[in-house]
Design a protein around this motif. Structure first.
Motif, PDB file in Angstrom:
ATOM      1  N   ASP A 159      37.235  -8.057  -3.633  1.00  0.00           N
ATOM      2  CA  ASP A 159      36.242  -7.074  -4.058  1.00  0.00           C
ATOM      3  C   ASP A 159      36.691  -6.298  -5.287  1.00  0.00           C
ATOM      4  OD1 ASP A 159      38.272  -6.076  -2.617  1.00  0.00           O
ATOM      5  OD2 ASP A 159      37.089  -4.745  -1.365  1.00  0.00           O
ATOM      6  N   SER A 160      37.987  -6.336  -5.583  1.00  0.00           N
ATOM      7  CA  SER A 160      38.449  -5.573  -6.738  1.00  0.00           C
ATOM      8  C   SER A 160      39.578  -6.318  -7.424  1.00  0.00           C
ATOM      9  CB  SER A 160      38.961  -4.206  -6.291  1.00  0.00           C
ATOM     10  OG  SER A 160      40.196  -4.355  -5.624  1.00  0.00           O
ATOM     11  N   LEU A 161      39.749  -6.004  -8.698  1.00  0.00           N
ATOM     12  CA  LEU A 161      40.832  -6.619  -9.457  1.00  0.00           C
ATOM     13  C   LEU A 161      42.172  -6.275  -8.823  1.00  0.00           C
ATOM     14  CD1 LEU A 161      41.912  -8.152 -11.857  1.00  0.00           C
ATOM     15  CD2 LEU A 161      41.683  -6.092 -13.232  1.00  0.00           C
ATOM     16  N   GLY A 162      42.313  -5.023  -8.411  1.00  0.00           N
ATOM     17  CA  GLY A 162      43.558  -4.589  -7.780  1.00  0.00           C
ATOM     18  C   GLY A 162      43.851  -5.427  -6.544  1.00  0.00           C
ATOM     19  N   GLY A 163      42.814  -5.662  -5.751  1.00  0.00           N
ATOM     20  CA  GLY A 163      42.972  -6.459  -4.541  1.00  0.00           C
ATOM     21  C   GLY A 163      43.380  -7.884  -4.850  1.00  0.00           C
ATOM     22  N   VAL A 164      42.698  -8.473  -5.804  1.00  0.00           N
ATOM     23  CA  VAL A 164      42.996  -9.851  -6.189  1.00  0.00           C
ATOM     24  C   VAL A 164      44.422  -9.943  -6.731  1.00  0.00           C
ATOM     25  CG1 VAL A 164      42.435 -11.669  -7.848  1.00  0.00           C
ATOM     26  CG2 VAL A 164      40.606 -10.508  -6.608  1.00  0.00           C
ATOM     27  N   ALA A 165      44.788  -8.973  -7.548  1.00  0.00           N
ATOM     28  CA  ALA A 165      46.112  -8.978  -8.154  1.00  0.00           C
ATOM     29  C   ALA A 165      47.191  -8.869  -7.079  1.00  0.00           C
ATOM     30  CB  ALA A 165      46.234  -7.828  -9.147  1.00  0.00           C
ATOM     31  N   GLN A 166      46.939  -8.006  -6.090  1.00  0.00           N
ATOM     32  CA  GLN A 166      47.916  -7.841  -5.012  1.00  0.00           C
ATOM     33  C   GLN A 166      48.121  -9.150  -4.263  1.00  0.00           C
ATOM     34  OE1 GLN A 166      47.389  -4.544  -2.340  1.00  0.00           O
ATOM     35  NE2 GLN A 166      48.449  -5.573  -0.672  1.00  0.00           N
ATOM     36  N   LYS A 167      47.016  -9.827  -3.960  1.00  0.00           N
ATOM     37  CA  LYS A 167      47.099 -11.103  -3.247  1.00  0.00           C
ATOM     38  C   LYS A 167      47.888 -12.121  -4.060  1.00  0.00           C
ATOM     39  CE  LYS A 167      42.713 -10.212  -1.022  1.00  0.00           C
ATOM     40  NZ  LYS A 167      41.260 -10.413  -1.127  1.00  0.00           N
ATOM     41  N   THR A 168      47.649 -12.116  -5.354  1.00  0.00           N
ATOM     42  CA  THR A 168      48.356 -13.072  -6.200  1.00  0.00           C
ATOM     43  C   THR A 168      49.847 -12.769  -6.231  1.00  0.00           C
ATOM     44  OG1 THR A 168      46.360 -13.247  -7.533  1.00  0.00           O
ATOM     45  CG2 THR A 168      48.376 -14.139  -8.488  1.00  0.00           C
ATOM     46  N   ARG A 169      50.180 -11.480  -6.332  1.00  0.00           N
ATOM     47  CA  ARG A 169      51.590 -11.081  -6.334  1.00  0.00           C
ATOM     48  C   ARG A 169      52.281 -11.535  -5.064  1.00  0.00           C
ATOM     49  NH1 ARG A 169      55.189  -8.118  -9.498  1.00  0.00           N
ATOM     50  NH2 ARG A 169      55.944  -7.698  -7.417  1.00  0.00           N
ATOM     51  N   GLU A 170      51.606 -11.354  -3.929  1.00  0.00           N
ATOM     52  CA  GLU A 170      52.213 -11.741  -2.661  1.00  0.00           C
ATOM     53  C   GLU A 170      52.295 -13.260  -2.551  1.00  0.00           C
ATOM     54  OE1 GLU A 170      51.312  -7.820   0.041  1.00  0.00           O
ATOM     55  OE2 GLU A 170      49.791  -9.397   0.116  1.00  0.00           O
ATOM     56  N   SER A 171      51.303 -13.941  -3.085  1.00  0.00           N
ATOM     57  CA  SER A 171      51.337 -15.412  -3.068  1.00  0.00           C
ATOM     58  C   SER A 171      52.506 -15.943  -3.892  1.00  0.00           C
ATOM     59  CB  SER A 171      50.014 -15.973  -3.598  1.00  0.00           C
ATOM     60  OG  SER A 171      48.934 -15.535  -2.795  1.00  0.00           O
ATOM     61  N   ILE A 172      52.818 -15.261  -4.985  1.00  0.00           N
ATOM     62  CA  ILE A 172      53.966 -15.670  -5.808  1.00  0.00           C
ATOM     63  C   ILE A 172      55.231 -15.693  -4.953  1.00  0.00           C
ATOM     64  CG2 ILE A 172      55.522 -14.936  -7.682  1.00  0.00           C
ATOM     65  CD1 ILE A 172      53.072 -13.794  -9.143  1.00  0.00           C
ATOM     66  N   ILE A 173      55.409 -14.634  -4.180  1.00  0.00           N
ATOM     67  CA  ILE A 173      56.607 -14.531  -3.341  1.00  0.00           C
ATOM     68  C   ILE A 173      56.673 -15.681  -2.332  1.00  0.00           C
ATOM     69  CG2 ILE A 173      57.675 -13.118  -1.517  1.00  0.00           C
ATOM     70  CD1 ILE A 173      56.593 -10.672  -3.209  1.00  0.00           C
ATOM     71  N   LEU A 174      55.538 -15.985  -1.725  1.00  0.00           N
ATOM     72  CA  LEU A 174      55.504 -17.080  -0.756  1.00  0.00           C
ATOM     73  C   LEU A 174      55.811 -18.422  -1.431  1.00  0.00           C
ATOM     74  CD1 LEU A 174      52.380 -16.098   1.405  1.00  0.00           C
ATOM     75  CD2 LEU A 174      54.766 -15.394   1.665  1.00  0.00           C
ATOM     76  N   CYS A 175      55.233 -18.652  -2.586  1.00  0.00           N
ATOM     77  CA  CYS A 175      55.483 -19.901  -3.316  1.00  0.00           C
ATOM     78  C   CYS A 175      56.968 -20.024  -3.669  1.00  0.00           C
ATOM     79  CB  CYS A 175      54.653 -19.965  -4.595  1.00  0.00           C
ATOM     80  SG  CYS A 175      52.894 -20.202  -4.298  1.00  0.00           S
ATOM     81  N   GLU A 176      57.547 -18.947  -4.105  1.00  0.00           N
ATOM     82  CA  GLU A 176      58.966 -18.973  -4.466  1.00  0.00           C
ATOM     83  C   GLU A 176      59.824 -19.270  -3.242  1.00  0.00           C
ATOM     84  OE1 GLU A 176      58.781 -15.922  -8.309  1.00  0.00           O
ATOM     85  OE2 GLU A 176      59.452 -15.177  -6.345  1.00  0.00           O
ATOM     86  N   ALA A 177      59.475 -18.644  -2.120  1.00  0.00           N
ATOM     87  CA  ALA A 177      60.231 -18.894  -0.890  1.00  0.00           C
ATOM     88  C   ALA A 177      60.118 -20.358  -0.472  1.00  0.00           C
ATOM     89  CB  ALA A 177      59.740 -17.974   0.225  1.00  0.00           C
ATOM     90  N   ALA A 178      59.001 -20.975  -0.804  1.00  0.00           N
ATOM     91  CA  ALA A 178      58.802 -22.393  -0.481  1.00  0.00           C
ATOM     92  C   ALA A 178      59.498 -23.300  -1.484  1.00  0.00           C
ATOM     93  CB  ALA A 178      57.307 -22.704  -0.430  1.00  0.00           C
ATOM     94  N   GLY A 179      60.255 -22.724  -2.396  1.00  0.00           N
ATOM     95  CA  GLY A 179      61.064 -23.532  -3.297  1.00  0.00           C
ATOM     96  C   GLY A 179      60.418 -23.834  -4.640  1.00  0.00           C
ATOM     97  N   PHE A 180      59.246 -23.283  -4.892  1.00  0.00           N
ATOM     98  CA  PHE A 180      58.626 -23.512  -6.203  1.00  0.00           C
ATOM     99  C   PHE A 180      59.344 -22.657  -7.233  1.00  0.00           C
ATOM    100  CE2 PHE A 180      55.550 -25.026  -3.181  1.00  0.00           C
ATOM    101  CZ  PHE A 180      55.189 -26.245  -3.734  1.00  0.00           C
ATOM    102  N   ASP A 181      59.868 -23.323  -8.249  1.00  0.00           N
ATOM    103  CA  ASP A 181      60.725 -22.631  -9.212  1.00  0.00           C
ATOM    104  C   ASP A 181      60.007 -22.307 -10.518  1.00  0.00           C
ATOM    105  OD1 ASP A 181      60.607 -25.143 -10.437  1.00  0.00           O
ATOM    106  OD2 ASP A 181      62.475 -25.774  -9.478  1.00  0.00           O
ATOM    107  N   THR A 182      58.798 -22.839 -10.647  1.00  0.00           N
ATOM    108  CA  THR A 182      58.023 -22.531 -11.843  1.00  0.00           C
ATOM    109  C   THR A 182      56.618 -22.157 -11.390  1.00  0.00           C
ATOM    110  OG1 THR A 182      59.289 -24.293 -12.910  1.00  0.00           O
ATOM    111  CG2 THR A 182      57.487 -23.320 -14.173  1.00  0.00           C
ATOM    112  N   ILE A 183      56.279 -20.898 -11.619  1.00  0.00           N
ATOM    113  CA  ILE A 183      54.986 -20.399 -11.152  1.00  0.00           C
ATOM    114  C   ILE A 183      54.089 -20.191 -12.372  1.00  0.00           C
ATOM    115  CG2 ILE A 183      53.852 -18.675  -9.687  1.00  0.00           C
ATOM    116  CD1 ILE A 183      56.204 -19.888  -8.209  1.00  0.00           C
ATOM    117  N   LEU A 184      52.988 -20.907 -12.399  1.00  0.00           N
ATOM    118  CA  LEU A 184      52.033 -20.736 -13.489  1.00  0.00           C
ATOM    119  C   LEU A 184      50.862 -19.907 -12.975  1.00  0.00           C
ATOM    120  CD1 LEU A 184      51.930 -24.419 -14.851  1.00  0.00           C
ATOM    121  CD2 LEU A 184      53.558 -22.589 -15.382  1.00  0.00           C
ATOM    122  N   ILE A 185      50.555 -18.844 -13.658  1.00  0.00           N
ATOM    123  CA  ILE A 185      49.443 -17.995 -13.232  1.00  0.00           C
ATOM    124  C   ILE A 185      48.397 -17.960 -14.332  1.00  0.00           C
ATOM    125  CG2 ILE A 185      48.776 -15.702 -12.415  1.00  0.00           C
ATOM    126  CD1 ILE A 185      51.941 -15.596 -11.739  1.00  0.00           C
TER     127      ILE A 185
END
Lengths: 361, 361
Positions: A159-185
């Motif tokens: 519903d908001s840019l802030g919300g979307v941005a937060q989700k993306t930030r948290e997704s980055i952390i999960l992707c990194e934990a899963a071993g992804f070493d290059t994150i393209l946003i």
């Protein structure tokens, strides 16, 4: 959406016992499945092993707007955190039509050929209206999506840019934990989203086209000065000459900009993502950048500053939401904005009025 | 400061009746003096007549941090509002040493020679530390300060950029009501203050120097793209050639920028404020701009948008202040920031913690 529906259909219904005909083994399996659903620890373990299904599922939880998932989400993120942060985060922006998907397809495949694990995320707050103008159609990256070492996640709705941005930030952390070493946003450079993406990435890349057409498509002023590199895409065939010309002009322009805090001098590169040209050179540039800013400590410093920024940003977003979502404030704000349009009040008198009103609500 | 002290010494003491020896006329005069002190209506009347002392006094009230003055301030602003808005507001920024004071001195005197009434305000949130690095010393504009049709006001001190910006916005209205038709707002282009000034002005002018020296002085990235004009100052003597060169380079750079919403193409001009050269041309450019954006309605549109922005900005600033000024939040925020530095938490987990904490306070 289908994933979310699946979630809710799988909710454990209390008080229903298993029929006797179900074998103990099946029961155990079903129990585990259900457990998986609500066991953040197990999800974290799977993510750390690099299980893409678990990663997907965790991101779905992160994207959930349901408050009941919040504790699970926090637990998952806390569990993943010690395994995160070991990546380079690259923001990629540009107006629609500049060839972002084609570029990411070519760039991602090249990175995988180097042995990298590549996650592709997107921030596009307009997607709730446009139903995902970017990454919405995974077939636009048809090679990349098939790669074992690639993970592509379409734009979360929100519903908001802030919300979307937060989700993306948290997704980055999960992707990194899963071993992804290059994150393209990926983001569309037409609103405030690219400022958000800039504030969550290590390297910010602006895709442009040669010629005036691009300027008219409405990229926001200020974006050029945020870029660590400008890549002039579609630099092939008849476009090659204008692209060379544009490169030289942009180079001169960048030279006039204030120095970056990192000490990095923004670069201009040519590429033809369609013909996989210039991709290698772009990656080498990013490697050079990473080396430099890790040596001069800017990399670490910037990530810390970004995290602090996001702490404050999250609080501020929530404070605002709490205020503006009050029904009476919504009504009165509209009237005050009208009064401002008619020059009957000042912003400050109107603000005082609304703030005093909220006290009594 | 002296003004504030005077104010408090003049407070009406209730219950003291006048000695009989005081004539009716003197009593009336004294009553009026006292009335003036607490009578916003009278102050407004004096401001509208163009009384600079009354204007000064009203701005002192605006700048007062004392809550007891707030009602008076609101009344004064409401009273002035119908007489305000008839001006052009020009933001002037540039790093220290670029010659802002000299430029404003030359520019202001030129405007006065055209029959304009010129008010000079400043936004410099650093001034509470540096004790006013800009406009602090009025002698730097020794000619302008003597002019009947000039009003120069040093930087208000304040605890936050938002606070300082609000005071400046309100001061603009008072100056306009006093008949000042050209408002110059000076700021140092090194922080966020120039974004604030950009959001309260019609025309935004960036002063630069030829040569690399300027770049190193730390003007913030993104400022160049906000400018409606770049003026290369100190374009005289040996500097003339490098300035011409810089002009040509900046022109090319500006050409590469995205189109402005106003349809205006930002210009590059040369000036030597010290030798009063280029000043006339700069004013003519601003006149051309004003004519264009008034014709295409952008001028009015932008002012409305600015007012709406300031309404929201004021509310948001206040919401934040209410949250962050809580003692317990101050303490815990520090700890959470520390935890972020040590990578022990995420911005979002930390934000949740603090928001939940505030609920119980």
């Amino acid at each position: 959406m289908t994933q979310k529906k699946k979630d809710s259909a799988l909710h454990e219904t209390p008080g229903v016992s298993l029929p006797k005909s179900v074998s103990a083994k099946s029961a155990e399996r079903i129990k585990n499945l259900r457990k998986k659903k609500v066991n953040p620890q197990e999800l974290v373990e799977q993510i750390i092993k690099g299980n893409k299904t678990a990663l997907s599922r965790a991101i779905t939880l992160v994207e959930s707007l349901q408050i009941k998932h919040q504790d699970d989400v926090n637990a998952i993120i806390e569990g993943c955190l010690p395994y995160a942060n070991k990546s380079i985060r690259i923001g990629i922006t540009g107006v629609p039509g500049v060839g972002k998907s084609t570029f990411i397809e070519a760039f991602g495949n090249y990175l995988i050929s180097l042995g990298k694990k590549v996650a592709v995320l997107a921030v596009d707050p307009s997607s709730s209206v446009s139903h995902g103008s970017i990454l919405g159609d995974k077939t636009r990256m048809e090679e990349l999506v098939k790669q074992e070492n690639a993970f592509i996640r379409p734009t979360p709705s929100g519903d908001s840019l802030g919300g979307v941005a937060q989700k993306t930030r948290e997704s980055i952390i999960l992707c990194e934990a899963a071993g992804f070493d290059t994150i393209l946003i990926e983001t569309v450079g037409v609103g405030q989203s690219e400022t958000m993406v800039h504030s969550m990435t290590d390297f910010f890349l602006l895709l442009k086209l040669a010629g005036a057409g691009d300027e008219l498509q409405g990229i926001k002023r200020g974006i050029m000065e945020m870029a660590d590199a400008i890549v002039i895409n579609k630099s092939d065939g008849e476009n090659k000459k204008p692209a060379e010309q544009a490169k030289s002009e942009f180079r001169k322009a960048l030279h006039l900009y204030p120095e970056t805090e990192s000490g990095w001098k923004p670069k201009v590169k040519l590429a033809s993502a369609l013909h996989q040209q210039g991709i290698e050179e772009i990656w080498e540039m990013i490697v050079t950048y990473e080396k430099m800013v890790k040596e001069n400590q800017f990399f670490q410093h910037k990530r810390q500053e970004q995290n602090k920024f996001w702490l404050l940003q999250t609080i501020n977003d929530r404070l605002k939401a709490n205020f503006y979502q009050q029904e009476e404030i919504k009504i009165q704000l509209k009237q005050q904005l009208k009064a401002i349009e008619n020059n009957e009040t000042t912003p400050f008198v109107a603000a005082n009025f609304l703030l005093n009103l909220a006290k009594d609500l």
